[in-house]
Design a protein around this motif. Structure first.
Motif, PDB file in Angstrom:
ATOM      1  N   ASP A 297     -14.123  27.160  25.753  1.00 26.24           N
ATOM      2  CA  ASP A 297     -15.445  27.626  25.324  1.00 26.24           C
ATOM      3  C   ASP A 297     -15.306  28.792  24.347  1.00 26.24           C
ATOM      4  OD1 ASP A 297     -16.581  25.724  26.924  1.00 26.24           O
ATOM      5  OD2 ASP A 297     -17.223  27.105  28.500  1.00 26.24           O
ATOM      6  N   GLY A 298     -14.300  29.649  24.587  1.00 26.48           N
ATOM      7  CA  GLY A 298     -14.071  30.783  23.707  1.00 26.48           C
ATOM      8  C   GLY A 298     -13.704  30.351  22.300  1.00 26.48           C
ATOM      9  N   VAL A 299     -12.818  29.372  22.199  1.00 22.27           N
ATOM     10  CA  VAL A 299     -12.414  28.876  20.875  1.00 22.27           C
ATOM     11  C   VAL A 299     -13.605  28.265  20.146  1.00 22.27           C
ATOM     12  CG1 VAL A 299     -10.998  27.170  19.664  1.00 22.27           C
ATOM     13  CG2 VAL A 299      -9.997  28.518  21.517  1.00 22.27           C
ATOM     14  N   LYS A 300     -14.439  27.532  20.867  1.00 18.23           N
ATOM     15  CA  LYS A 300     -15.630  26.939  20.251  1.00 18.23           C
ATOM     16  C   LYS A 300     -16.558  28.013  19.701  1.00 18.23           C
ATOM     17  CE  LYS A 300     -15.766  22.747  23.098  1.00 18.23           C
ATOM     18  NZ  LYS A 300     -16.503  22.018  24.173  1.00 18.23           N
ATOM     19  N   SER A 301     -16.635  29.131  20.400  1.00 15.53           N
ATOM     20  CA  SER A 301     -17.540  30.205  19.985  1.00 15.53           C
ATOM     21  C   SER A 301     -16.958  31.075  18.876  1.00 15.53           C
ATOM     22  CB  SER A 301     -17.881  31.098  21.190  1.00 15.53           C
ATOM     23  OG  SER A 301     -18.566  30.380  22.185  1.00 15.53           O
ATOM     24  N   VAL A 302     -15.653  31.333  18.943  1.00 13.80           N
ATOM     25  CA  VAL A 302     -15.026  32.253  17.991  1.00 13.80           C
ATOM     26  C   VAL A 302     -14.649  31.567  16.693  1.00 13.80           C
ATOM     27  CG1 VAL A 302     -13.067  33.807  17.607  1.00 13.80           C
ATOM     28  CG2 VAL A 302     -14.167  33.727  19.849  1.00 13.80           C
ATOM     29  N   ASP A 303     -13.925  30.437  16.813  1.00 17.06           N
ATOM     30  CA  ASP A 303     -13.459  29.739  15.606  1.00 17.06           C
ATOM     31  C   ASP A 303     -13.106  28.307  15.990  1.00 17.06           C
ATOM     32  OD1 ASP A 303     -12.522  29.018  13.131  1.00 17.06           O
ATOM     33  OD2 ASP A 303     -10.828  30.410  13.108  1.00 17.06           O
ATOM     34  N   GLU A 304     -14.122  27.469  16.112  1.00 17.81           N
ATOM     35  CA  GLU A 304     -13.937  26.112  16.600  1.00 17.81           C
ATOM     36  C   GLU A 304     -12.935  25.338  15.734  1.00 17.81           C
ATOM     37  OE1 GLU A 304     -16.575  22.338  18.260  1.00 17.81           O
ATOM     38  OE2 GLU A 304     -17.544  23.966  17.148  1.00 17.81           O
ATOM     39  N   GLY A 305     -12.001  24.682  16.408  1.00 17.68           N
ATOM     40  CA  GLY A 305     -11.019  23.873  15.715  1.00 17.68           C
ATOM     41  C   GLY A 305      -9.776  24.620  15.267  1.00 17.68           C
ATOM     42  N   SER A 306      -9.751  25.932  15.467  1.00 11.34           N
ATOM     43  CA  SER A 306      -8.616  26.731  14.995  1.00 11.34           C
ATOM     44  C   SER A 306      -7.374  26.556  15.861  1.00 11.34           C
ATOM     45  CB  SER A 306      -8.993  28.214  14.932  1.00 11.34           C
ATOM     46  OG  SER A 306      -9.394  28.680  16.209  1.00 11.34           O
ATOM     47  N   ALA A 307      -7.557  26.200  17.119  1.00 18.26           N
ATOM     48  CA  ALA A 307      -6.432  25.994  18.033  1.00 18.26           C
ATOM     49  C   ALA A 307      -6.859  25.059  19.151  1.00 18.26           C
ATOM     50  CB  ALA A 307      -5.954  27.327  18.622  1.00 18.26           C
ATOM     51  N   SER A 308      -5.890  24.333  19.701  1.00 20.23           N
ATOM     52  CA  SER A 308      -6.139  23.497  20.865  1.00 20.23           C
ATOM     53  C   SER A 308      -5.895  24.317  22.128  1.00 20.23           C
ATOM     54  CB  SER A 308      -5.205  22.282  20.866  1.00 20.23           C
ATOM     55  OG  SER A 308      -5.368  21.498  19.712  1.00 20.23           O
ATOM     56  N   VAL A 309      -6.589  23.959  23.195  1.00 24.68           N
ATOM     57  CA  VAL A 309      -6.357  24.585  24.493  1.00 24.68           C
ATOM     58  C   VAL A 309      -5.865  23.496  25.432  1.00 24.68           C
ATOM     59  CG1 VAL A 309      -7.346  25.876  26.416  1.00 24.68           C
ATOM     60  CG2 VAL A 309      -8.189  26.269  24.088  1.00 24.68           C
ATOM     61  N   MET A 310      -4.640  23.663  25.955  1.00 29.65           N
ATOM     62  CA  MET A 310      -4.028  22.630  26.789  1.00 29.65           C
ATOM     63  C   MET A 310      -3.368  23.229  28.017  1.00 29.65           C
ATOM     64  SD  MET A 310      -2.239  20.186  23.896  1.00 29.65           S
ATOM     65  CE  MET A 310      -1.841  18.913  25.115  1.00 29.65           C
ATOM     66  N   ASP A 311      -3.513  22.552  29.135  1.00 29.12           N
ATOM     67  CA  ASP A 311      -2.788  22.947  30.341  1.00 29.12           C
ATOM     68  C   ASP A 311      -1.318  22.574  30.177  1.00 29.12           C
ATOM     69  OD1 ASP A 311      -3.300  23.709  33.404  1.00 29.12           O
ATOM     70  OD2 ASP A 311      -1.782  22.129  33.325  1.00 29.12           O
ATOM     71  N   ILE A 312      -0.447  23.306  30.859  1.00 34.01           N
ATOM     72  CA  ILE A 312       0.978  23.018  30.749  1.00 34.01           C
ATOM     73  C   ILE A 312       1.311  21.598  31.213  1.00 34.01           C
ATOM     74  CG2 ILE A 312       1.760  25.407  30.875  1.00 34.01           C
ATOM     75  CD1 ILE A 312       2.210  25.054  33.831  1.00 34.01           C
ATOM     76  N   ALA A 313       0.545  21.066  32.176  1.00 33.44           N
ATOM     77  CA  ALA A 313       0.766  19.689  32.624  1.00 33.44           C
ATOM     78  C   ALA A 313       0.469  18.713  31.495  1.00 33.44           C
ATOM     79  CB  ALA A 313      -0.103  19.379  33.835  1.00 33.44           C
ATOM     80  N   GLU A 314      -0.550  18.994  30.712  1.00 34.37           N
ATOM     81  CA  GLU A 314      -0.889  18.129  29.581  1.00 34.37           C
ATOM     82  C   GLU A 314       0.196  18.178  28.514  1.00 34.37           C
ATOM     83  OE1 GLU A 314      -5.643  17.996  29.260  1.00 34.37           O
ATOM     84  OE2 GLU A 314      -4.816  20.022  29.063  1.00 34.37           O
ATOM     85  N   LEU A 315       0.722  19.374  28.252  1.00 32.68           N
ATOM     86  CA  LEU A 315       1.802  19.515  27.273  1.00 32.68           C
ATOM     87  C   LEU A 315       3.002  18.665  27.675  1.00 32.68           C
ATOM     88  CD1 LEU A 315       1.720  23.380  26.636  1.00 32.68           C
ATOM     89  CD2 LEU A 315       1.142  21.594  24.976  1.00 32.68           C
ATOM     90  N   ILE A 316       3.366  18.714  28.941  1.00 33.02           N
ATOM     91  CA  ILE A 316       4.520  17.953  29.418  1.00 33.02           C
ATOM     92  C   ILE A 316       4.213  16.462  29.443  1.00 33.02           C
ATOM     93  CG2 ILE A 316       6.041  17.537  31.388  1.00 33.02           C
ATOM     94  CD1 ILE A 316       6.596  20.138  29.819  1.00 33.02           C
ATOM     95  N   ALA A 317       3.049  16.083  29.971  1.00 31.24           N
ATOM     96  CA  ALA A 317       2.699  14.657  30.086  1.00 31.24           C
ATOM     97  C   ALA A 317       2.676  13.962  28.732  1.00 31.24           C
ATOM     98  CB  ALA A 317       1.347  14.516  30.777  1.00 31.24           C
ATOM     99  N   GLU A 318       2.239  14.681  27.685  1.00 28.27           N
ATOM    100  CA  GLU A 318       2.167  14.084  26.356  1.00 28.27           C
ATOM    101  C   GLU A 318       3.533  14.025  25.671  1.00 28.27           C
ATOM    102  OE1 GLU A 318      -0.822  15.691  23.821  1.00 28.27           O
ATOM    103  OE2 GLU A 318      -2.463  15.195  25.183  1.00 28.27           O
ATOM    104  N   ASN A 319       4.533  14.671  26.275  1.00 25.90           N
ATOM    105  CA  ASN A 319       5.853  14.704  25.656  1.00 25.90           C
ATOM    106  C   ASN A 319       6.940  14.181  26.586  1.00 25.90           C
ATOM    107  OD1 ASN A 319       5.642  16.268  22.878  1.00 25.90           O
ATOM    108  ND2 ASN A 319       4.244  17.283  24.305  1.00 25.90           N
ATOM    109  N   LEU A 320       6.543  13.318  27.527  1.00 27.52           N
ATOM    110  CA  LEU A 320       7.499  12.717  28.428  1.00 27.52           C
ATOM    111  C   LEU A 320       8.236  11.567  27.741  1.00 27.52           C
ATOM    112  CD1 LEU A 320       5.494  12.412  31.783  1.00 27.52           C
ATOM    113  CD2 LEU A 320       7.545  13.783  31.430  1.00 27.52           C
ATOM    114  N   LEU A 321       9.519  11.473  28.017  1.00 26.24           N
ATOM    115  CA  LEU A 321      10.288  10.299  27.629  1.00 26.24           C
ATOM    116  C   LEU A 321      10.342   9.398  28.844  1.00 26.24           C
ATOM    117  CD1 LEU A 321      13.251  11.881  25.622  1.00 26.24           C
ATOM    118  CD2 LEU A 321      11.331  10.580  24.696  1.00 26.24           C
ATOM    119  N   CYS A 322       9.474   8.415  28.879  1.00 26.18           N
ATOM    120  CA  CYS A 322       9.341   7.572  30.072  1.00 26.18           C
ATOM    121  C   CYS A 322      10.407   6.465  30.084  1.00 26.18           C
ATOM    122  CB  CYS A 322       7.947   6.948  30.101  1.00 26.18           C
ATOM    123  SG  CYS A 322       6.628   8.170  30.158  1.00 26.18           S
TER     124      CYS A 322
END
Length: 260
Positions: A235-260
Protein backbone atom coordinates in the motif's frame (compact mmCIF):
# COMPACT_ATOMS: atom_id res chain seq x y z
CA UNK A 1 0.47 -22.03 -9.33
CA UNK A 2 1.24 -25.71 -9.90
CA UNK A 3 3.00 -27.92 -7.33
CA UNK A 4 0.21 -27.35 -4.80
CA UNK A 5 -0.53 -30.44 -2.75
CA UNK A 6 -1.94 -30.10 0.76
CA UNK A 7 -3.46 -32.65 3.11
CA UNK A 8 -5.31 -31.87 6.32
CA UNK A 9 -4.37 -33.32 9.67
CA UNK A 10 -7.68 -35.20 9.74
CA UNK A 11 -6.77 -36.86 6.42
CA UNK A 12 -3.44 -37.98 7.85
CA UNK A 13 -5.25 -39.31 10.93
CA UNK A 14 -7.69 -41.29 8.79
CA UNK A 15 -4.68 -42.95 7.14
CA UNK A 16 -3.12 -43.75 10.51
CA UNK A 17 -0.21 -41.38 9.86
CA UNK A 18 1.30 -38.26 11.40
CA UNK A 19 3.10 -35.62 9.29
CA UNK A 20 6.41 -34.23 10.45
CA UNK A 21 5.10 -30.67 10.52
CA UNK A 22 1.90 -28.69 10.90
CA UNK A 23 1.76 -25.65 8.63
CA UNK A 24 -0.21 -22.98 10.49
CA UNK A 25 -1.59 -20.88 7.63
CA UNK A 26 -2.86 -17.96 9.73
CA UNK A 27 -5.77 -15.60 9.21
CA UNK A 28 -4.06 -13.42 6.59
CA UNK A 29 -2.69 -16.41 4.69
CA UNK A 30 -6.15 -18.00 4.65
CA UNK A 31 -8.41 -15.08 3.78
CA UNK A 32 -6.44 -12.17 2.30
CA UNK A 33 -6.05 -12.52 -1.47
CA UNK A 34 -2.52 -11.10 -1.48
CA UNK A 35 -1.37 -13.20 1.47
CA UNK A 36 -2.79 -16.35 -0.14
CA UNK A 37 -0.02 -16.03 -2.74
CA UNK A 38 2.54 -16.24 0.07
CA UNK A 39 0.81 -19.34 1.43
CA UNK A 40 0.87 -20.99 -2.00
CA UNK A 41 4.52 -20.07 -2.51
CA UNK A 42 5.54 -21.69 0.78
CA UNK A 43 3.47 -24.80 0.03
CA UNK A 44 5.23 -25.08 -3.33
CA UNK A 45 8.61 -24.95 -1.58
CA UNK A 46 7.54 -27.63 0.93
CA UNK A 47 6.28 -29.88 -1.85
CA UNK A 48 9.41 -29.50 -3.98
CA UNK A 49 11.51 -30.30 -0.89
CA UNK A 50 9.31 -33.36 -0.25
CA UNK A 51 8.44 -32.25 3.29
CA UNK A 52 5.73 -34.16 5.15
CA UNK A 53 3.28 -31.55 6.42
CA UNK A 54 -0.40 -31.04 7.07
CA UNK A 55 -2.78 -28.17 7.73
CA UNK A 56 -5.80 -27.92 10.00
CA UNK A 57 -8.08 -26.63 7.26
CA UNK A 58 -11.46 -25.63 8.63
CA UNK A 59 -10.29 -26.57 12.14
CA UNK A 60 -7.79 -23.69 12.16
CA UNK A 61 -8.89 -20.56 14.01
CA UNK A 62 -7.11 -17.35 14.92
CA UNK A 63 -3.95 -17.71 17.02
CA UNK A 64 -5.41 -15.00 19.28
CA UNK A 65 -2.57 -12.55 18.61
CA UNK A 66 -4.77 -9.61 17.63
CA UNK A 67 -7.06 -10.09 20.63
CA UNK A 68 -4.07 -10.08 22.98
CA UNK A 69 -2.45 -7.01 21.40
CA UNK A 70 -5.77 -5.18 21.55
CA UNK A 71 -5.96 -5.93 25.28
CA UNK A 72 -8.61 -8.66 25.30
CA UNK A 73 -6.75 -11.27 27.35
CA UNK A 74 -9.92 -13.27 28.01
CA UNK A 75 -10.60 -13.74 24.29
CA UNK A 76 -6.94 -14.56 23.66
CA UNK A 77 -6.93 -17.32 26.26
CA UNK A 78 -10.17 -18.76 24.89
CA UNK A 79 -8.64 -18.90 21.40
CA UNK A 80 -5.34 -20.29 22.65
CA UNK A 81 -6.88 -23.04 24.79
CA UNK A 82 -9.13 -24.13 21.92
CA UNK A 83 -6.19 -24.24 19.52
CA UNK A 84 -4.00 -26.11 21.98
CA UNK A 85 -6.67 -28.75 22.49
CA UNK A 86 -6.89 -29.33 18.73
CA UNK A 87 -3.12 -29.36 18.20
CA UNK A 88 -2.49 -31.71 21.11
CA UNK A 89 -5.27 -33.92 19.81
CA UNK A 90 -3.25 -34.40 16.62
CA UNK A 91 -0.03 -34.85 18.62
CA UNK A 92 1.52 -31.84 16.89
CA UNK A 93 5.14 -31.25 17.86
CA UNK A 94 6.50 -29.04 15.07
CA UNK A 95 4.80 -25.96 13.63
CA UNK A 96 5.75 -23.93 10.55
CA UNK A 97 4.25 -20.51 9.89
CA UNK A 98 4.72 -17.64 7.44
CA UNK A 99 3.36 -15.13 9.96
CA UNK A 100 5.66 -13.68 12.67
CA UNK A 101 2.60 -12.84 14.77
CA UNK A 102 1.52 -16.48 14.89
CA UNK A 103 5.15 -17.53 15.32
CA UNK A 104 5.62 -15.26 18.33
CA UNK A 105 2.31 -16.25 19.89
CA UNK A 106 2.91 -20.00 19.61
CA UNK A 107 6.56 -19.77 20.66
CA UNK A 108 6.28 -17.37 23.58
CA UNK A 109 2.69 -17.32 24.84
CA UNK A 110 1.17 -20.78 24.43
CA UNK A 111 3.56 -22.74 26.65
CA UNK A 112 2.12 -21.37 29.90
CA UNK A 113 -1.32 -22.53 28.75
CA UNK A 114 -0.21 -26.07 27.94
CA UNK A 115 0.86 -25.62 24.33
CA UNK A 116 4.51 -26.60 24.02
CA UNK A 117 5.58 -26.72 20.39
CA UNK A 118 8.73 -26.40 18.33
CA UNK A 119 7.88 -23.41 16.12
CA UNK A 120 9.79 -22.21 13.06
CA UNK A 121 9.22 -19.15 10.93
CA UNK A 122 9.37 -19.92 7.24
CA UNK A 123 12.60 -17.95 6.82
CA UNK A 124 14.29 -20.32 9.29
CA UNK A 125 12.94 -23.38 7.53
CA UNK A 126 13.72 -22.18 4.01
CA UNK A 127 17.37 -21.46 4.79
CA UNK A 128 17.54 -24.94 6.37
CA UNK A 129 16.20 -26.45 3.13
CA UNK A 130 18.75 -24.49 1.10
CA UNK A 131 21.72 -25.46 3.29
CA UNK A 132 20.65 -29.11 3.34
CA UNK A 133 20.36 -28.98 -0.49
CA UNK A 134 16.74 -30.07 -0.36
CA UNK A 135 15.93 -27.32 -2.85
CA UNK A 136 18.01 -25.78 -5.64
CA UNK A 137 17.75 -22.23 -6.90
CA UNK A 138 18.17 -20.50 -10.25
CA UNK A 139 19.99 -17.21 -10.80
CA UNK A 140 17.08 -15.57 -12.60
CA UNK A 141 17.20 -12.44 -10.44
CA UNK A 142 20.94 -12.34 -9.88
CA UNK A 143 22.11 -8.74 -9.46
CA UNK A 144 18.66 -7.37 -8.65
CA UNK A 145 18.69 -4.69 -5.98
CA UNK A 146 16.71 -5.84 -2.91
CA UNK A 147 16.12 -4.32 0.51
CA UNK A 148 14.57 -6.27 3.37
CA UNK A 149 12.09 -4.96 5.92
CA UNK A 150 12.41 -6.59 9.37
CA UNK A 151 9.03 -7.62 10.86
CA UNK A 152 8.81 -6.48 14.49
CA UNK A 153 7.63 -9.84 15.84
CA UNK A 154 10.37 -11.71 14.01
CA UNK A 155 13.23 -9.29 14.64
CA UNK A 156 13.06 -7.35 17.87
CA UNK A 157 10.69 -9.81 19.55
CA UNK A 158 12.60 -12.98 18.62
CA UNK A 159 16.06 -11.88 17.42
CA UNK A 160 15.72 -13.48 13.98
CA UNK A 161 17.71 -11.28 11.63
CA UNK A 162 20.23 -13.41 9.76
CA UNK A 163 17.99 -16.18 8.39
CA UNK A 164 15.77 -13.99 6.17
CA UNK A 165 18.86 -12.20 4.83
CA UNK A 166 20.60 -15.50 4.11
CA UNK A 167 17.54 -16.63 2.15
CA UNK A 168 17.58 -13.46 0.05
CA UNK A 169 21.36 -13.53 -0.52
CA UNK A 170 21.14 -17.15 -1.70
CA UNK A 171 19.59 -15.78 -4.90
CA UNK A 172 22.75 -13.86 -5.78
CA UNK A 173 21.11 -10.46 -5.48
CA UNK A 174 22.54 -7.10 -4.48
CA UNK A 175 21.13 -6.61 -0.99
CA UNK A 176 21.00 -3.08 0.41
CA UNK A 177 20.09 -2.24 4.00
CA UNK A 178 17.85 0.56 5.15
CA UNK A 179 19.32 2.91 7.75
CA UNK A 180 16.81 1.58 10.25
CA UNK A 181 17.29 -2.18 10.11
CA UNK A 182 17.63 -5.23 12.34
CA UNK A 183 17.19 -4.24 16.02
CA UNK A 184 16.75 -0.58 15.04
CA UNK A 185 14.23 -1.36 12.32
CA UNK A 186 11.05 0.68 11.98
CA UNK A 187 7.56 -0.83 12.18
CA UNK A 188 5.43 -1.26 9.05
CA UNK A 189 2.48 0.16 10.97
CA UNK A 190 0.36 -3.00 11.25
CA UNK A 191 1.48 -4.54 14.54
CA UNK A 192 -0.31 -4.44 17.86
CA UNK A 193 -3.68 -4.55 16.08
CA UNK A 194 -2.88 -1.13 14.55
CA UNK A 195 -3.64 -2.45 11.07
CA UNK A 196 -7.32 -2.28 11.91
CA UNK A 197 -7.32 1.35 13.07
CA UNK A 198 -7.95 4.40 10.94
CA UNK A 199 -4.93 6.74 10.57
CA UNK A 200 -4.93 9.96 12.58
CA UNK A 201 -5.44 13.16 10.65
CA UNK A 202 -2.46 15.47 10.54
CA UNK A 203 0.08 12.67 10.99
CA UNK A 204 2.01 10.73 8.38
CA UNK A 205 1.04 7.06 8.24
CA UNK A 206 3.74 4.78 9.61
CA UNK A 207 3.78 2.60 6.49
CA UNK A 208 4.32 5.66 4.29
CA UNK A 209 7.30 6.73 6.38
CA UNK A 210 8.80 3.24 6.15
CA UNK A 211 8.10 2.90 2.43
CA UNK A 212 9.78 6.22 1.70
CA UNK A 213 12.87 4.96 3.53
CA UNK A 214 12.87 1.76 1.48
CA UNK A 215 12.33 3.50 -1.85
CA UNK A 216 15.14 5.97 -1.14
CA UNK A 217 17.52 3.05 -1.84
CA UNK A 218 16.06 2.60 -5.35
CA UNK A 219 15.40 -1.12 -4.90
CA UNK A 220 13.93 -3.38 -7.55
CA UNK A 221 12.24 -5.39 -4.81
CA UNK A 222 11.26 -4.73 -1.19
CA UNK A 223 11.37 -8.12 0.53
CA UNK A 224 9.19 -8.94 3.52
CA UNK A 225 8.79 -11.88 5.89
CA UNK A 226 5.27 -11.17 7.15
CA UNK A 227 1.90 -10.99 5.35
CA UNK A 228 0.93 -7.86 7.31
CA UNK A 229 4.21 -6.11 6.48
CA UNK A 230 3.66 -7.10 2.87
CA UNK A 231 0.25 -5.43 2.83
CA UNK A 232 1.51 -2.24 4.48
CA UNK A 233 4.55 -1.92 2.22
CA UNK A 234 2.51 -2.71 -0.90
CA UNK A 235 0.00 0.00 0.00
CA UNK A 236 2.92 2.32 0.77
CA UNK A 237 4.47 1.85 -2.66
CA UNK A 238 1.11 2.52 -4.32
CA UNK A 239 0.81 5.76 -2.38
CA UNK A 240 4.40 7.00 -2.64
CA UNK A 241 5.50 5.93 -6.12
CA UNK A 242 3.37 3.21 -7.68
CA UNK A 243 5.31 0.80 -9.86
CA UNK A 244 8.73 1.90 -8.62
CA UNK A 245 9.42 -1.39 -6.82
CA UNK A 246 7.84 -4.78 -6.26
CA UNK A 247 6.97 -6.02 -2.78
CA UNK A 248 7.53 -9.76 -2.34
CA UNK A 249 7.65 -12.18 0.56
CA UNK A 250 10.83 -14.23 0.84
CA UNK A 251 8.78 -17.38 0.13
CA UNK A 252 7.66 -15.86 -3.16
CA UNK A 253 11.24 -14.97 -4.09
CA UNK A 254 12.34 -18.55 -3.52
CA UNK A 255 9.27 -20.21 -5.09
CA UNK A 256 9.72 -18.20 -8.30
CA UNK A 257 13.38 -19.22 -8.51
CA UNK A 258 13.19 -22.91 -7.71
CA UNK A 259 14.91 -25.43 -9.93
CA UNK A 260 12.29 -28.14 -9.80
Amino acid sequence: MNDIEVKTMSEFLSEGKEPDFLFWVGSAGSFDDRAKKITKAFVKILNVANISFGVLGTEESSSGDVAKRAGNEFLFQMQALSNIEILNGYNVKNILTTCPHSFNTFKNEYASLGGKFNVRHHSEFIIYLIKEKKISLSNNIKGKRITYHDPCYLGRANNIYSEPREVIKSLGVNMVEMKRSKRKSFCCGAGGAQMFKEPEKGFQDININRTEEALSLNPDIIATGCPFCNTMMTDGVKSVDEGSASVMDIAELIAENLLC
